[in-house]
Design a protein around this motif. Structure first.
Motif, PDB file in Angstrom:
ATOM      1  N   GLY A 221      14.100   5.520   6.934  1.00  0.00           N
ATOM      2  CA  GLY A 221      14.243   6.939   6.624  1.00  0.00           C
ATOM      3  C   GLY A 221      13.739   7.287   5.239  1.00  0.00           C
ATOM      4  N   LEU A 222      12.684   6.610   4.797  1.00  0.00           N
ATOM      5  CA  LEU A 222      12.156   6.790   3.442  1.00  0.00           C
ATOM      6  C   LEU A 222      10.671   7.141   3.481  1.00  0.00           C
ATOM      7  CD1 LEU A 222      13.861   3.747   1.637  1.00  0.00           C
ATOM      8  CD2 LEU A 222      14.533   6.160   1.512  1.00  0.00           C
ATOM      9  N   ALA A 223      10.296   8.054   4.364  1.00  0.00           N
ATOM     10  CA  ALA A 223       8.877   8.388   4.538  1.00  0.00           C
ATOM     11  C   ALA A 223       8.264   8.950   3.259  1.00  0.00           C
ATOM     12  CB  ALA A 223       8.718   9.393   5.676  1.00  0.00           C
ATOM     13  N   GLY A 224       9.048   9.672   2.467  1.00  0.00           N
ATOM     14  CA  GLY A 224       8.524  10.255   1.238  1.00  0.00           C
ATOM     15  C   GLY A 224       8.261   9.253   0.138  1.00  0.00           C
ATOM     16  N   VAL A 225       8.801   8.057   0.277  1.00  0.00           N
ATOM     17  CA  VAL A 225       8.577   7.012  -0.729  1.00  0.00           C
ATOM     18  C   VAL A 225       7.129   6.526  -0.692  1.00  0.00           C
ATOM     19  CG1 VAL A 225       9.151   4.606  -1.295  1.00  0.00           C
ATOM     20  CG2 VAL A 225      10.966   6.264  -0.891  1.00  0.00           C
ATOM     21  N   ARG A 226       6.521   6.522   0.488  1.00  0.00           N
ATOM     22  CA  ARG A 226       5.145   6.072   0.703  1.00  0.00           C
ATOM     23  C   ARG A 226       4.973   4.617   0.319  1.00  0.00           C
ATOM     24  NH1 ARG A 226       4.407   8.067   4.336  1.00  0.00           N
ATOM     25  NH2 ARG A 226       2.198   7.521   4.350  1.00  0.00           N
ATOM     26  N   LEU A 227       5.529   3.743   1.141  1.00  0.00           N
ATOM     27  CA  LEU A 227       5.385   2.302   0.935  1.00  0.00           C
ATOM     28  C   LEU A 227       5.132   1.630   2.274  1.00  0.00           C
ATOM     29  CD1 LEU A 227       5.529  -0.240  -0.851  1.00  0.00           C
ATOM     30  CD2 LEU A 227       7.989  -0.299  -0.386  1.00  0.00           C
ATOM     31  N   GLY A 228       4.101   0.829   2.320  1.00  0.00           N
ATOM     32  CA  GLY A 228       3.789   0.039   3.495  1.00  0.00           C
ATOM     33  C   GLY A 228       3.171  -1.279   3.072  1.00  0.00           C
ATOM     34  N   PHE A 229       2.808  -2.108   4.051  1.00  0.00           N
ATOM     35  CA  PHE A 229       2.245  -3.422   3.764  1.00  0.00           C
ATOM     36  C   PHE A 229       1.157  -3.753   4.767  1.00  0.00           C
ATOM     37  CE2 PHE A 229       6.625  -3.367   2.353  1.00  0.00           C
ATOM     38  CZ  PHE A 229       6.522  -3.829   1.044  1.00  0.00           C
ATOM     39  N   VAL A 230       0.140  -4.452   4.279  1.00  0.00           N
ATOM     40  CA  VAL A 230      -0.910  -4.997   5.132  1.00  0.00           C
ATOM     41  C   VAL A 230      -0.794  -6.517   5.087  1.00  0.00           C
ATOM     42  CG1 VAL A 230      -3.380  -5.189   5.552  1.00  0.00           C
ATOM     43  CG2 VAL A 230      -2.430  -3.057   4.641  1.00  0.00           C
ATOM     44  N   PHE A 231      -0.580  -7.130   6.243  1.00  0.00           N
ATOM     45  CA  PHE A 231      -0.521  -8.575   6.365  1.00  0.00           C
ATOM     46  C   PHE A 231      -1.843  -9.048   6.949  1.00  0.00           C
ATOM     47  CE2 PHE A 231       3.810  -7.286   6.059  1.00  0.00           C
ATOM     48  CZ  PHE A 231       4.460  -8.324   5.415  1.00  0.00           C
TER      49      PHE A 231
ATOM     50  N   VAL B 268       0.854  -1.194   0.000  1.00  0.00           N
ATOM     51  CA  VAL B 268       0.000   0.000   0.000  1.00  0.00           C
ATOM     52  C   VAL B 268       0.886   1.240   0.000  1.00  0.00           C
ATOM     53  CG1 VAL B 268      -2.014  -1.043   1.100  1.00  0.00           C
ATOM     54  CG2 VAL B 268      -0.163  -0.137   2.520  1.00  0.00           C
ATOM     55  N   ALA B 269       0.282   2.367  -0.329  1.00  0.00           N
ATOM     56  CA  ALA B 269       1.030   3.623  -0.413  1.00  0.00           C
ATOM     57  C   ALA B 269       1.241   4.201   0.981  1.00  0.00           C
ATOM     58  CB  ALA B 269       0.288   4.619  -1.300  1.00  0.00           C
ATOM     59  N   GLY B 270       2.092   3.531   1.756  1.00  0.00           N
ATOM     60  CA  GLY B 270       2.286   3.895   3.153  1.00  0.00           C
ATOM     61  C   GLY B 270       1.199   3.249   3.996  1.00  0.00           C
ATOM     62  N   SER B 271       1.523   2.885   5.234  1.00  0.00           N
ATOM     63  CA  SER B 271       0.507   2.257   6.078  1.00  0.00           C
ATOM     64  C   SER B 271      -0.671   3.186   6.336  1.00  0.00           C
ATOM     65  CB  SER B 271       1.121   1.795   7.403  1.00  0.00           C
ATOM     66  OG  SER B 271       1.803   2.842   8.053  1.00  0.00           O
ATOM     67  N   GLN B 272      -0.478   4.489   6.145  1.00  0.00           N
ATOM     68  CA  GLN B 272      -1.575   5.441   6.323  1.00  0.00           C
ATOM     69  C   GLN B 272      -2.727   5.141   5.373  1.00  0.00           C
ATOM     70  OE1 GLN B 272      -1.961   7.880   8.692  1.00  0.00           O
ATOM     71  NE2 GLN B 272      -4.011   8.045   7.854  1.00  0.00           N
ATOM     72  N   ALA B 273      -2.422   4.660   4.174  1.00  0.00           N
ATOM     73  CA  ALA B 273      -3.482   4.317   3.223  1.00  0.00           C
ATOM     74  C   ALA B 273      -4.366   3.209   3.775  1.00  0.00           C
ATOM     75  CB  ALA B 273      -2.862   3.899   1.887  1.00  0.00           C
ATOM     76  N   ALA B 274      -3.759   2.245   4.437  1.00  0.00           N
ATOM     77  CA  ALA B 274      -4.534   1.160   5.040  1.00  0.00           C
ATOM     78  C   ALA B 274      -5.310   1.639   6.256  1.00  0.00           C
ATOM     79  CB  ALA B 274      -3.598   0.015   5.430  1.00  0.00           C
ATOM     80  N   ILE B 275      -4.687   2.500   7.058  1.00  0.00           N
ATOM     81  CA  ILE B 275      -5.356   3.042   8.248  1.00  0.00           C
ATOM     82  C   ILE B 275      -6.646   3.767   7.853  1.00  0.00           C
ATOM     83  CG2 ILE B 275      -5.142   4.792  10.078  1.00  0.00           C
ATOM     84  CD1 ILE B 275      -2.142   4.021  10.206  1.00  0.00           C
ATOM     85  N   ALA B 276      -6.614   4.450   6.709  1.00  0.00           N
ATOM     86  CA  ALA B 276      -7.793   5.178   6.248  1.00  0.00           C
ATOM     87  C   ALA B 276      -8.841   4.273   5.620  1.00  0.00           C
ATOM     88  CB  ALA B 276      -7.369   6.250   5.244  1.00  0.00           C
TER      89      ALA B 276
END
Length: 339
Positions: free
Chosen positions: A201-211, A73-81
Protein backbone atom coordinates in the motif's frame (compact mmCIF):
# COMPACT_ATOMS: atom_id res chain seq x y z
CA UNK A 1 -0.69 -0.54 -33.04
CA UNK A 2 -1.27 -0.20 -29.32
CA UNK A 3 -2.73 3.03 -28.00
CA UNK A 4 -1.42 4.89 -24.95
CA UNK A 5 -2.58 3.02 -21.83
CA UNK A 6 -5.28 4.27 -19.51
CA UNK A 7 -4.79 3.89 -15.79
CA UNK A 8 -6.92 4.02 -12.68
CA UNK A 9 -6.31 6.22 -9.69
CA UNK A 10 -7.24 9.58 -11.29
CA UNK A 11 -10.56 10.59 -9.77
CA UNK A 12 -10.50 14.15 -11.04
CA UNK A 13 -11.71 13.15 -14.50
CA UNK A 14 -14.79 11.42 -13.08
CA UNK A 15 -15.42 14.21 -10.59
CA UNK A 16 -15.54 16.69 -13.45
CA UNK A 17 -18.46 14.75 -14.96
CA UNK A 18 -20.20 13.25 -11.93
CA UNK A 19 -19.39 15.74 -9.16
CA UNK A 20 -18.47 15.17 -5.56
CA UNK A 21 -15.23 15.54 -3.67
CA UNK A 22 -12.48 12.99 -3.18
CA UNK A 23 -14.09 12.01 0.13
CA UNK A 24 -17.41 11.25 -1.60
CA UNK A 25 -16.00 8.54 -3.86
CA UNK A 26 -15.01 4.94 -3.26
CA UNK A 27 -11.90 4.40 -5.36
CA UNK A 28 -11.38 0.76 -6.30
CA UNK A 29 -9.81 1.54 -9.66
CA UNK A 30 -6.29 0.35 -8.80
CA UNK A 31 -4.70 -2.84 -7.52
CA UNK A 32 -3.17 -1.05 -4.54
CA UNK A 33 -3.83 -2.44 -1.08
CA UNK A 34 -6.20 -0.23 0.95
CA UNK A 35 -4.06 -0.80 4.05
CA UNK A 36 -0.61 0.83 3.97
CA UNK A 37 2.42 -0.24 5.92
CA UNK A 38 2.44 2.16 8.92
CA UNK A 39 5.55 4.25 8.41
CA UNK A 40 6.92 6.12 11.42
CA UNK A 41 8.16 9.70 11.31
CA UNK A 42 11.03 9.97 8.88
CA UNK A 43 14.40 11.17 10.18
CA UNK A 44 15.27 14.48 8.54
CA UNK A 45 18.69 13.25 7.43
CA UNK A 46 16.98 10.75 5.11
CA UNK A 47 15.90 13.66 2.91
CA UNK A 48 19.14 15.61 3.34
CA UNK A 49 21.60 13.02 2.02
CA UNK A 50 22.01 11.82 -1.54
CA UNK A 51 20.32 8.40 -1.72
CA UNK A 52 22.68 5.43 -1.70
CA UNK A 53 21.38 2.00 -0.69
CA UNK A 54 23.00 0.94 2.58
CA UNK A 55 24.34 -2.52 3.40
CA UNK A 56 21.39 -2.95 5.78
CA UNK A 57 18.95 -2.08 3.00
CA UNK A 58 20.56 -4.58 0.64
CA UNK A 59 20.47 -7.32 3.29
CA UNK A 60 16.77 -6.74 4.00
CA UNK A 61 15.89 -6.78 0.30
CA UNK A 62 17.90 -9.93 -0.35
CA UNK A 63 16.28 -11.67 2.63
CA UNK A 64 12.73 -10.76 1.55
CA UNK A 65 13.11 -11.68 -2.14
CA UNK A 66 15.59 -14.53 -1.76
CA UNK A 67 18.18 -13.00 -4.09
CA UNK A 68 20.86 -10.33 -4.04
CA UNK A 69 20.84 -9.93 -7.84
CA UNK A 70 18.74 -6.75 -7.82
CA UNK A 71 18.76 -3.13 -8.88
CA UNK A 72 16.47 -0.72 -6.98
CA UNK A 73 14.37 1.48 -9.28
CA UNK A 74 11.81 4.23 -8.82
CA UNK A 75 8.88 1.84 -9.06
CA UNK A 76 8.82 -1.08 -11.49
CA UNK A 77 7.34 1.35 -14.03
CA UNK A 78 10.80 2.91 -14.41
CA UNK A 79 12.17 -0.46 -15.50
CA UNK A 80 9.20 -1.15 -17.78
CA UNK A 81 9.98 2.09 -19.62
CA UNK A 82 13.75 1.59 -19.79
CA UNK A 83 14.34 -2.11 -20.46
CA UNK A 84 12.97 -2.07 -24.06
CA UNK A 85 15.77 0.36 -24.99
CA UNK A 86 18.43 -2.21 -24.05
CA UNK A 87 17.63 -4.54 -26.98
CA UNK A 88 17.69 -4.01 -30.70
CA UNK A 89 14.27 -4.10 -32.34
CA UNK A 90 12.69 -7.54 -32.36
CA UNK A 91 9.51 -9.52 -31.79
CA UNK A 92 7.99 -9.10 -28.34
CA UNK A 93 5.09 -11.21 -27.10
CA UNK A 94 2.63 -9.95 -24.49
CA UNK A 95 -0.59 -11.39 -23.16
CA UNK A 96 -3.64 -9.85 -24.83
CA UNK A 97 -5.36 -9.03 -21.55
CA UNK A 98 -2.61 -7.71 -19.32
CA UNK A 99 -0.91 -4.58 -17.99
CA UNK A 100 -0.88 -2.37 -21.07
CA UNK A 101 2.28 -0.42 -20.25
CA UNK A 102 4.40 -3.39 -21.26
CA UNK A 103 3.14 -3.52 -24.83
CA UNK A 104 3.13 0.27 -25.11
CA UNK A 105 6.75 0.72 -23.95
CA UNK A 106 8.16 -2.02 -26.17
CA UNK A 107 6.26 -0.54 -29.11
CA UNK A 108 7.61 2.95 -28.39
CA UNK A 109 11.14 1.54 -28.45
CA UNK A 110 10.62 0.26 -32.00
CA UNK A 111 9.84 -3.40 -31.33
CA UNK A 112 7.10 -5.41 -33.03
CA UNK A 113 4.58 -6.30 -30.34
CA UNK A 114 2.51 -9.46 -30.75
CA UNK A 115 -0.53 -9.97 -28.52
CA UNK A 116 -1.20 -13.53 -27.46
CA UNK A 117 -3.85 -15.59 -25.74
CA UNK A 118 -2.66 -17.86 -22.91
CA UNK A 119 -2.88 -21.01 -25.02
CA UNK A 120 -0.65 -19.44 -27.69
CA UNK A 121 2.26 -18.61 -25.39
CA UNK A 122 4.21 -21.90 -25.55
CA UNK A 123 4.26 -22.04 -29.35
CA UNK A 124 4.99 -18.32 -29.75
CA UNK A 125 7.99 -18.49 -27.40
CA UNK A 126 9.83 -20.49 -30.07
CA UNK A 127 9.71 -17.49 -32.42
CA UNK A 128 9.96 -14.48 -30.09
CA UNK A 129 12.92 -12.38 -29.02
CA UNK A 130 11.23 -11.31 -25.79
CA UNK A 131 8.23 -12.64 -23.90
CA UNK A 132 6.66 -10.46 -21.19
CA UNK A 133 4.26 -11.97 -18.67
CA UNK A 134 2.68 -10.58 -15.52
CA UNK A 135 2.42 -13.20 -12.77
CA UNK A 136 -0.19 -13.10 -11.31
CA UNK A 137 -1.63 -11.36 -14.32
CA UNK A 138 -3.17 -7.93 -14.10
CA UNK A 139 -6.17 -7.57 -14.46
CA UNK A 140 -7.50 -11.15 -14.23
CA UNK A 141 -5.21 -12.80 -11.67
CA UNK A 142 -4.11 -15.62 -14.00
CA UNK A 143 -1.18 -17.49 -12.42
CA UNK A 144 1.67 -19.12 -14.30
CA UNK A 145 3.43 -21.97 -12.51
CA UNK A 146 7.13 -21.69 -11.78
CA UNK A 147 7.78 -24.82 -13.87
CA UNK A 148 5.93 -23.38 -16.87
CA UNK A 149 7.85 -20.12 -16.69
CA UNK A 150 11.24 -21.80 -16.40
CA UNK A 151 10.41 -23.95 -19.43
CA UNK A 152 9.48 -20.82 -21.39
CA UNK A 153 12.71 -19.18 -20.27
CA UNK A 154 14.74 -22.13 -21.50
CA UNK A 155 13.09 -21.91 -24.92
CA UNK A 156 13.77 -18.18 -25.21
CA UNK A 157 17.28 -18.19 -23.75
CA UNK A 158 18.39 -20.88 -26.18
CA UNK A 159 17.88 -18.31 -28.95
CA UNK A 160 19.35 -15.36 -27.04
CA UNK A 161 15.90 -14.16 -26.00
CA UNK A 162 14.52 -12.69 -22.79
CA UNK A 163 11.73 -13.77 -20.51
CA UNK A 164 10.54 -10.83 -18.42
CA UNK A 165 8.21 -11.58 -15.51
CA UNK A 166 6.37 -8.76 -13.73
CA UNK A 167 5.61 -10.01 -10.22
CA UNK A 168 3.98 -6.82 -8.92
CA UNK A 169 1.02 -8.77 -7.50
CA UNK A 170 2.70 -11.92 -6.20
CA UNK A 171 3.33 -10.75 -2.61
CA UNK A 172 -0.32 -11.06 -1.60
CA UNK A 173 -0.52 -14.77 -2.44
CA UNK A 174 3.02 -16.06 -1.97
CA UNK A 175 4.50 -15.28 1.41
CA UNK A 176 7.17 -17.96 1.10
CA UNK A 177 8.38 -16.84 -2.31
CA UNK A 178 8.11 -20.39 -3.64
CA UNK A 179 6.38 -19.28 -6.85
CA UNK A 180 8.65 -16.31 -7.53
CA UNK A 181 11.52 -16.41 -10.01
CA UNK A 182 13.63 -13.84 -8.17
CA UNK A 183 16.02 -16.52 -6.94
CA UNK A 184 16.51 -17.68 -10.55
CA UNK A 185 17.17 -14.23 -11.98
CA UNK A 186 20.90 -14.70 -12.48
CA UNK A 187 20.07 -17.05 -15.34
CA UNK A 188 20.91 -15.48 -18.67
CA UNK A 189 17.88 -13.91 -20.33
CA UNK A 190 15.63 -13.89 -17.24
CA UNK A 191 14.36 -10.61 -15.79
CA UNK A 192 12.00 -10.32 -12.82
CA UNK A 193 10.30 -7.11 -11.72
CA UNK A 194 9.03 -6.52 -8.19
CA UNK A 195 7.13 -3.62 -6.65
CA UNK A 196 6.70 -2.34 -3.11
CA UNK A 197 3.65 -0.30 -4.12
CA UNK A 198 0.81 -2.82 -4.44
CA UNK A 199 0.93 -5.25 -1.50
CA UNK A 200 2.43 -2.78 0.96
CA UNK A 201 0.00 0.00 0.00
CA UNK A 202 2.93 2.34 -0.68
CA UNK A 203 2.44 3.22 -4.36
CA UNK A 204 3.41 6.85 -3.76
CA UNK A 205 6.81 5.83 -2.41
CA UNK A 206 7.87 4.66 -5.91
CA UNK A 207 10.15 1.75 -5.13
CA UNK A 208 10.66 -1.39 -7.15
CA UNK A 209 13.41 -3.86 -8.05
CA UNK A 210 14.82 -5.48 -11.16
CA UNK A 211 16.28 -8.95 -10.65
CA UNK A 212 18.62 -10.01 -13.45
CA UNK A 213 22.20 -10.89 -14.33
CA UNK A 214 24.81 -8.37 -13.20
CA UNK A 215 25.71 -7.24 -16.74
CA UNK A 216 22.11 -6.39 -17.56
CA UNK A 217 21.63 -4.60 -14.24
CA UNK A 218 24.70 -2.49 -14.95
CA UNK A 219 23.39 -1.51 -18.38
CA UNK A 220 20.01 -0.63 -16.93
CA UNK A 221 21.61 1.44 -14.16
CA UNK A 222 23.51 3.41 -16.79
CA UNK A 223 20.33 3.92 -18.77
CA UNK A 224 18.35 5.18 -15.78
CA UNK A 225 21.12 7.29 -14.25
CA UNK A 226 22.32 7.96 -10.69
CA UNK A 227 20.14 8.45 -7.60
CA UNK A 228 17.03 7.21 -9.38
CA UNK A 229 15.47 6.04 -6.08
CA UNK A 230 14.88 8.69 -3.41
CA UNK A 231 16.21 8.47 0.13
CA UNK A 232 12.69 8.38 1.62
CA UNK A 233 11.83 5.45 -0.69
CA UNK A 234 14.90 3.48 0.40
CA UNK A 235 14.10 4.20 4.04
CA UNK A 236 10.43 3.20 3.73
CA UNK A 237 11.22 0.08 1.72
CA UNK A 238 13.73 -1.21 4.23
CA UNK A 239 11.22 -0.89 7.06
CA UNK A 240 8.32 -2.48 5.15
CA UNK A 241 10.29 -5.40 3.73
CA UNK A 242 11.71 -6.29 7.15
CA UNK A 243 8.39 -6.46 9.01
CA UNK A 244 7.34 -10.10 8.55
CA UNK A 245 4.56 -10.07 11.16
CA UNK A 246 2.84 -7.14 9.46
CA UNK A 247 3.22 -8.86 6.08
CA UNK A 248 1.52 -12.02 7.35
CA UNK A 249 -1.36 -10.01 8.80
CA UNK A 250 -1.67 -8.08 5.54
CA UNK A 251 -2.03 -11.29 3.54
CA UNK A 252 -4.74 -12.57 5.87
CA UNK A 253 -6.87 -9.43 5.73
CA UNK A 254 -6.46 -8.99 1.97
CA UNK A 255 -7.50 -12.61 1.39
CA UNK A 256 -10.60 -12.14 3.57
CA UNK A 257 -11.51 -8.89 1.82
CA UNK A 258 -11.07 -10.49 -1.60
CA UNK A 259 -13.33 -13.40 -0.70
CA UNK A 260 -16.02 -11.03 0.54
CA UNK A 261 -15.84 -8.84 -2.56
CA UNK A 262 -15.97 -11.78 -4.99
CA UNK A 263 -19.08 -13.11 -3.27
CA UNK A 264 -20.80 -9.72 -3.37
CA UNK A 265 -20.00 -9.16 -7.04
CA UNK A 266 -21.35 -12.60 -7.90
CA UNK A 267 -24.55 -11.84 -5.99
CA UNK A 268 -25.24 -8.66 -8.01
CA UNK A 269 -24.60 -10.34 -11.37
CA UNK A 270 -20.90 -9.62 -11.84
CA UNK A 271 -19.22 -12.97 -11.16
CA UNK A 272 -15.43 -12.59 -11.42
CA UNK A 273 -13.68 -14.55 -14.14
CA UNK A 274 -10.48 -14.13 -12.20
CA UNK A 275 -9.89 -13.30 -8.54
CA UNK A 276 -6.88 -12.08 -6.60
CA UNK A 277 -6.80 -10.50 -3.13
CA UNK A 278 -6.15 -7.11 -4.77
CA UNK A 279 -8.48 -7.33 -7.78
CA UNK A 280 -11.64 -8.95 -9.13
CA UNK A 281 -11.98 -9.16 -12.92
CA UNK A 282 -15.64 -9.20 -14.02
CA UNK A 283 -16.63 -9.61 -17.69
CA UNK A 284 -19.84 -7.73 -18.59
CA UNK A 285 -22.09 -7.55 -21.64
CA UNK A 286 -23.36 -4.03 -20.98
CA UNK A 287 -20.22 -2.26 -19.88
CA UNK A 288 -21.42 1.24 -20.77
CA UNK A 289 -24.50 0.91 -18.56
CA UNK A 290 -22.47 -0.55 -15.72
CA UNK A 291 -19.80 2.13 -16.03
CA UNK A 292 -22.38 4.89 -15.94
CA UNK A 293 -24.32 3.37 -13.03
CA UNK A 294 -21.17 2.88 -10.96
CA UNK A 295 -20.01 6.44 -11.59
CA UNK A 296 -23.47 7.84 -10.77
CA UNK A 297 -23.15 6.08 -7.42
CA UNK A 298 -19.61 7.37 -7.02
CA UNK A 299 -17.84 4.06 -7.31
CA UNK A 300 -14.64 4.35 -9.31
CA UNK A 301 -13.81 0.96 -10.85
CA UNK A 302 -11.55 0.21 -13.80
CA UNK A 303 -13.26 -0.53 -17.14
CA UNK A 304 -11.58 -2.61 -19.84
CA UNK A 305 -13.28 -2.13 -23.18
CA UNK A 306 -10.63 -1.43 -25.81
CA UNK A 307 -10.14 -3.52 -28.94
CA UNK A 308 -6.63 -4.68 -28.00
CA UNK A 309 -7.94 -6.21 -24.75
CA UNK A 310 -10.49 -8.32 -26.59
CA UNK A 311 -13.06 -8.39 -23.78
CA UNK A 312 -15.43 -6.02 -22.01
CA UNK A 313 -14.87 -6.22 -18.27
CA UNK A 314 -14.64 -4.23 -15.08
CA UNK A 315 -11.86 -4.70 -12.55
CA UNK A 316 -12.64 -3.94 -8.92
CA UNK A 317 -9.67 -3.30 -6.67
CA UNK A 318 -9.48 -4.19 -2.99
CA UNK A 319 -11.67 -2.44 -0.43
CA UNK A 320 -10.96 -1.88 3.24
CA UNK A 321 -13.30 -3.43 5.82
CA UNK A 322 -14.67 -0.03 6.83
CA UNK A 323 -15.77 0.61 3.21
CA UNK A 324 -17.86 -2.55 2.90
CA UNK A 325 -21.26 -1.27 4.03
CA UNK A 326 -21.23 1.86 1.88
CA UNK A 327 -19.81 0.03 -1.11
CA UNK A 328 -22.42 -2.73 -0.94
CA UNK A 329 -25.27 -0.23 -0.72
CA UNK A 330 -24.00 1.72 -3.72
CA UNK A 331 -23.20 -1.39 -5.76
CA UNK A 332 -26.64 -2.90 -5.24
CA UNK A 333 -28.29 0.38 -6.23
CA UNK A 334 -26.14 0.50 -9.38
CA UNK A 335 -27.14 -3.09 -10.21
CA UNK A 336 -30.82 -2.16 -9.98
CA UNK A 337 -30.22 0.74 -12.37
CA UNK A 338 -28.58 -1.58 -14.91
CA UNK A 339 -31.22 -4.31 -14.67
Amino acid sequence: MHSAPRHGGNLRTLMANFGGTLADWIDCSTGIAPYSYPLPSMPVEVAQRLPHPSAEFEDVVASYYGSSAFLPVAGSQAAIASLPMLRRAGKVGVLRTSYAEHAWRWQLAGHTVITLNPDEIAYAAQHLDVLVLVNPNNPDGLIWSRETLLALHQTLAARGGWLMIDEAFIDAIDGSGANSLCADAEREGLIVLRSVGKFFGLAGVRLGFVFAQAALRERLAQQIGPWNVSGPALWAGQLALAERCWQAAQRERLAADGTWLAALLTDVGLPPRGSHPLMQFCPVKNIDQWGYALACNRIYARPFNTLDIGIDAIRFGALAVEQRTTFEQRLRFAARQVA
